[in-house]
Design a protein around this motif. Structure first.
Motif, PDB file in Angstrom:
ATOM      1  N   UNK A   1       0.817  -1.213   0.000  1.00 49.90           N
ATOM      2  CA  UNK A   1       0.000   0.000   0.000  1.00 49.90           C
ATOM      3  C   UNK A   1       0.851   1.265   0.000  1.00 49.90           C
ATOM      4  N   UNK A   2       2.102   1.161  -0.484  1.00 50.03           N
ATOM      5  CA  UNK A   2       3.004   2.310  -0.394  1.00 50.03           C
ATOM      6  C   UNK A   2       2.434   3.553  -1.080  1.00 50.03           C
ATOM      7  N   UNK A   3       1.730   3.358  -2.200  1.00 48.26           N
ATOM      8  CA  UNK A   3       1.216   4.510  -2.949  1.00 48.26           C
ATOM      9  C   UNK A   3       0.233   5.328  -2.113  1.00 48.26           C
ATOM     10  N   UNK A   4      -0.457   4.668  -1.184  1.00 51.50           N
ATOM     11  CA  UNK A   4      -1.407   5.379  -0.330  1.00 51.50           C
ATOM     12  C   UNK A   4      -0.693   6.256   0.702  1.00 51.50           C
ATOM     13  N   UNK A   5       0.591   6.001   0.910  1.00 56.19           N
ATOM     14  CA  UNK A   5       1.364   6.770   1.889  1.00 56.19           C
ATOM     15  C   UNK A   5       1.917   8.072   1.290  1.00 56.19           C
ATOM     16  N   UNK A   6       1.791   8.220  -0.028  1.00 54.71           N
ATOM     17  CA  UNK A   6       2.290   9.432  -0.687  1.00 54.71           C
ATOM     18  C   UNK A   6       1.237  10.532  -0.537  1.00 54.71           C
ATOM     19  N   UNK A   7       1.577  11.641   0.118  1.00 55.55           N
ATOM     20  CA  UNK A   7       0.593  12.717   0.331  1.00 55.55           C
ATOM     21  C   UNK A   7       0.083  13.292  -0.989  1.00 55.55           C
ATOM     22  N   UNK A   8      -1.160  13.743  -0.959  1.00 54.78           N
ATOM     23  CA  UNK A   8      -1.782  14.295  -2.166  1.00 54.78           C
ATOM     24  C   UNK A   8      -1.077  15.551  -2.646  1.00 54.78           C
ATOM     25  N   UNK A   9      -0.400  16.259  -1.729  1.00 54.38           N
ATOM     26  CA  UNK A   9       0.250  17.507  -2.130  1.00 54.38           C
ATOM     27  C   UNK A   9       1.718  17.308  -2.527  1.00 54.38           C
ATOM     28  N   UNK A  10       2.142  16.054  -2.658  1.00 47.46           N
ATOM     29  CA  UNK A  10       3.522  15.790  -3.091  1.00 47.46           C
ATOM     30  C   UNK A  10       3.720  16.321  -4.509  1.00 47.46           C
ATOM     31  N   UNK A  11       4.842  16.987  -4.728  1.00 43.78           N
ATOM     32  CA  UNK A  11       5.146  17.548  -6.051  1.00 43.78           C
ATOM     33  C   UNK A  11       6.173  16.717  -6.817  1.00 43.78           C
ATOM     34  N   UNK A  12       7.024  16.030  -6.073  1.00 42.02           N
ATOM     35  CA  UNK A  12       8.047  15.179  -6.696  1.00 42.02           C
ATOM     36  C   UNK A  12       8.138  13.865  -5.927  1.00 42.02           C
ATOM     37  N   UNK A  13       8.122  12.755  -6.639  1.00 43.68           N
ATOM     38  CA  UNK A  13       8.276  11.439  -6.027  1.00 43.68           C
ATOM     39  C   UNK A  13       9.425  10.721  -6.722  1.00 43.68           C
ATOM     40  N   UNK A  14      10.409  10.324  -5.933  1.00 40.56           N
ATOM     41  CA  UNK A  14      11.544   9.561  -6.453  1.00 40.56           C
ATOM     42  C   UNK A  14      11.441   8.146  -5.887  1.00 40.56           C
ATOM     43  N   UNK A  15      11.527   7.138  -6.756  1.00 40.10           N
ATOM     44  CA  UNK A  15      11.393   5.749  -6.324  1.00 40.10           C
ATOM     45  C   UNK A  15      12.721   5.028  -6.507  1.00 40.10           C
ATOM     46  N   UNK A  16      13.278   4.550  -5.396  1.00 46.72           N
ATOM     47  CA  UNK A  16      14.515   3.775  -5.387  1.00 46.72           C
ATOM     48  C   UNK A  16      14.122   2.301  -5.437  1.00 46.72           C
ATOM     49  N   UNK A  17      14.287   1.677  -6.581  1.00 43.74           N
ATOM     50  CA  UNK A  17      13.801   0.307  -6.792  1.00 43.74           C
ATOM     51  C   UNK A  17      14.738  -0.728  -6.173  1.00 43.74           C
ATOM     52  N   UNK A  18      14.298  -1.996  -6.099  1.00 42.76           N
ATOM     53  CA  UNK A  18      15.150  -3.054  -5.540  1.00 42.76           C
ATOM     54  C   UNK A  18      16.449  -3.218  -6.310  1.00 42.76           C
ATOM     55  N   UNK A  19      17.490  -3.622  -5.603  1.00 45.85           N
ATOM     56  CA  UNK A  19      18.786  -3.847  -6.240  1.00 45.85           C
ATOM     57  C   UNK A  19      18.697  -5.010  -7.228  1.00 45.85           C
ATOM     58  N   UNK A  20      19.439  -4.904  -8.333  1.00 51.78           N
ATOM     59  CA  UNK A  20      19.486  -5.988  -9.313  1.00 51.78           C
ATOM     60  C   UNK A  20      18.136  -6.305  -9.937  1.00 51.78           C
ATOM     61  N   UNK A  21      17.343  -5.281 -10.161  1.00 51.23           N
ATOM     62  CA  UNK A  21      15.993  -5.482 -10.688  1.00 51.23           C
ATOM     63  C   UNK A  21      16.034  -5.971 -12.142  1.00 51.23           C
ATOM     64  N   UNK A  22      15.031  -6.755 -12.508  1.00 47.62           N
ATOM     65  CA  UNK A  22      14.908  -7.241 -13.892  1.00 47.62           C
ATOM     66  C   UNK A  22      13.880  -6.401 -14.639  1.00 47.62           C
ATOM     67  N   UNK A  23      13.965  -6.462 -15.957  1.00 51.21           N
ATOM     68  CA  UNK A  23      13.092  -5.608 -16.774  1.00 51.21           C
ATOM     69  C   UNK A  23      11.615  -5.899 -16.517  1.00 51.21           C
ATOM     70  N   UNK A  24      11.251  -7.168 -16.331  1.00 50.12           N
ATOM     71  CA  UNK A  24       9.840  -7.486 -16.093  1.00 50.12           C
ATOM     72  C   UNK A  24       9.363  -6.926 -14.754  1.00 50.12           C
ATOM     73  N   UNK A  25      10.282  -6.781 -13.792  1.00 49.69           N
ATOM     74  CA  UNK A  25       9.930  -6.173 -12.511  1.00 49.69           C
ATOM     75  C   UNK A  25       9.829  -4.654 -12.658  1.00 49.69           C
ATOM     76  N   UNK A  26      10.683  -4.088 -13.502  1.00 52.11           N
ATOM     77  CA  UNK A  26      10.609  -2.655 -13.779  1.00 52.11           C
ATOM     78  C   UNK A  26       9.233  -2.300 -14.335  1.00 52.11           C
ATOM     79  N   UNK A  27       8.686  -3.189 -15.163  1.00 53.71           N
ATOM     80  CA  UNK A  27       7.390  -2.933 -15.800  1.00 53.71           C
ATOM     81  C   UNK A  27       6.307  -2.605 -14.772  1.00 53.71           C
TER      82      UNK A  27
END
Length: 210
Positions: free
Chosen positions: A67-93
């Motif tokens: 439910x991480x997306x629900x934790x992002x405040x409605x007034x957020x202007x910039x969101x940076x997502x640090x993805x898992x290490x060694x991610x695969x393209x299908x996971x990036x999707x």
């Protein structure tokens, strides 16, 4: 809201360093900024905690929760997502559903280039990338521009099918700042400003895709 995904198929490429410094650059610019950390090491979350005692705080959100997306405040202007290490393209999707742009850090070594090339080919085939809904940019990281190896690596990166949107020089400044919950954008010496300039093209490119 600008939503930036930072991902690499190769561990140790500096993904979290780029994510934290990007988040800091937006926060210093006065934007309400959120940093989502989906890496099990939690480096970006720890950085957000250390930064909370300084000005220009960045809100850290645990990205491993469904439910991480629900934790992002409605007034957020910039969101940076640090993805898992060694991610695969299908996971990036899966993460691309939440992104306007994907930033891929690449180190200037033959091993890293060999590991990144097939990953980028797979990313290019992802539907949201093919349809132009998510922009993809490469960041040459930890460069030593005075060496032939770094120069050759940059030339090869420019043939990988996506724009090279930043060339970041190697400096211990990133490590020292991170330990304090800071970034290179929190300092104003002449030497640090030269490294801040390395980010100008990347930040301009990201703002175009907001």
């Amino acid at each position: 809201m600008l939503k930036v995904l930072v991902a690499s198929s190769k561990g140790g490429a500096g993904k979290s360093t780029i994510a934290t410094n990007l988040a800091a650059s937006f926060a210093v610019d006065g934007k309400n900024t959120v940093l989502v950390d989906a890496d099990r090491q939690g480096s970006s979350l720890h950085w957000c905690e250390r930064r909370s005692v300084h000005g220009d705080a960045v809100l850290g959100v645990p990205g491993l929760r469904r439910d991480w997306a629900k934790q992002v405040p409605a007034d957020a202007q910039c969101v940076v997502i640090d993805t898992p290490a060694g991610i695969r393209a299908n996971e990036v999707a899966e993460w691309l559903e939440y992104a306007d742009a994907l930033v891929v850090p690449v180190l200037p070594s033959a091993i890293d280039l060999e590991a990144t090339t097939p990953f980028l080919e797979e990313v290019a085939a992802l539907p949201r990338v093919k349809k132009g809904k998510v922009a993809v940019g490469l960041v040459a990281n930890r460069l030593k521009p005075w060496t032939n190896a770094s120069q050759a690596a940059v030339e090869e990166m420019q043939t990988l099918g996506f724009p090279l949107v930043a060339q970041l020089r190697d400096t211990q400044g990133y490590v020292l700042a991170n330990a304090l919950g800071k970034s290179i954008f929190d300092y104003h010496s002449e030497q640090v400003r030269s490294h801040q300039d390395d980010w100008t093209k990347l930040i301009r490119w990201l703002k175009k895709h907001a």
